[in-house]
Design an enzyme around this catalytic site. Structure first.
Site: not given
Length: 260
Positions: A114, A134
Site C-alpha cells: 500500500e 491481510e
C-alpha cells in the site's frame, strides 16, 4: 550525496540535484511499520514537502527488504502504524505534491504494498514481490490496496490477489504495468536514483504542476474512495478475528476464525 540523518526507524539521505531518499530502517522486523515508524515517515514526508530545494523523493527499505507491512506483533499490543489523517506509515492518505518513487527490493507485503501504491512510480528488483496478505490475518487492506490496486492492474487480477493473499512477483507486476522498471537484485535504489535525476533536472515548477494535475485526477479521488470504504472496513479491523489473526502470527500458529 550531500548529507544524511537518521532516526531509530527511518534514515534520510539527501542527494545532489534535489533528491531525498527515505529508508525504512527496521531490518530486524523486516521493515514492518509500527506507530513510531509511521510518525517518523510522516515527519520525513513533511520535510520533503516543505523544502523548495528537494524535487523528488524515493521511498525504500533497509537491508534488501522494502517492508513487511504492519508490525503485527505491535498491533497485537494495541500499537497502530496509522497516523490520523495521514494513513498507513503516514503516507497512504496524504496528498503528496512531490513526485515519490518506491524502490522495492525483496518484498512489499500488506501495508508495504500500500505504501508502494501511494508512490507515483515503482522500481523493483526482478526477485521482489508484492502482496496484499491481510486476509490471512483476519483483516483487509484499508490503506489503498482495495482502492489503488484495481486502478493499476486489471480488476479481476487485483481481486484474485486481494481474496487469496497470494504474492505478485515483480516481473509479473511489470507486465501488468504496476512496476515502471525492473532491475537486477540489489539495483532498485540505483535505478530509482537514475529516474529521480531525470525528473529533477527539469524545471521544478513544471514538475510540481504535472504532479498536482494528476493528483486532482487520481490521488484525490483515491482519498475520497478510501474514506468511503471505511464504513465497510472499520468493523473488520475491530473484529475478534482481526485480533486473533495478529495473535496467531505472534504465537506462530494457525488462526482460529470465529467470523465475528
Amino acid at each position: 550525496m550531500t548529507e544524511g540523518t537518521e532516526t531509530q526507524a527511518v534514515r534520510i539521505e539527501e542527494h545532489d540535484g534535489g533528491i531525498c531518499v527515505i529508508t525504512i530502517n527496521r531490518p530486524h522486523a523486516r521493515n514492518a511499520v509500527d506507530g513510531a515508524t509511521a510518525h517518523a515517515l510522516a515527519a520525513a514526508i513533511d520535510d520533503l514537502e516543505a523544502r523548495d530545494d528537494l524535487v523528488v523523493g524515493i521511498l525504500t527499505g533497509a537491508d534488501g527488504v522494502f517492508s513487511a507491512g504492519m508490525d503485527l506483533k505491535a498491533f497485537a499490543r494495541g500499537d497502530t502504524p496509522v497516523v490520523e489523517g495521514r494513513g498507513f506509515g503516514g503516507i497512504t492518505r496524504t496528498d503528496i505534491k512531490t513526485p515519490l518513487i518506491a524502490a522495492v527490493e525483496g518484498y512489499a507485503l500488506g501495508g508495504g504494498t500500500e505504501m508502494a501504491l501511494a508512490c507515483d512510480m515503482i522500481v523493483a528488483a526482478r526477485d521482489a514481490a508484492f502482496g496484499q496478505t491481510e486476509v490471512h490475518y483476519g483483516i483487509v487492506p484499508p490503506e489503498g490496496g482495495m482502492v489503488r490496486l484495481p486502478e493499476r492492474i486489471p480488476r479481476n487480477i487485483a481481486l484474485e490477489l486481494l481474496l487469496t493473499g497470494d504474492p505478485l512477483p515483480a516481473a509479473r507486476a511489470e507486465q501488468l504495468g504496476l512496476v515502471n522498471h525492473l532491475t537486477e537484485p540489489g539495483q532498485a535504489l540505483t535505478r530509482a536514483l537514475e529516474l529521480a535525476r531525470r525528473i529533477a533536472r527539469n524545471a521544478p515548477l513544471a514538475v510540481t504542476a504535472v504532479k498536482r494535475v494528476l493528483n486532482e485526477r487520481t490521488a484525490l479521488r483515491d482519498l475520497d474512495a478510501l474514506h468511503e470504504q471505511d464504513r465497510y472496513v472499520t468493523p473488520v479491523l475491530a473484529s475478534m478475528d482481526a485480533r486473533e489473526g495478529a495473535r496467531a502470527f505472534a504465537e506462530k500458529r494457525s488462526p482460529r476464525w470465529q467470523g465475528r
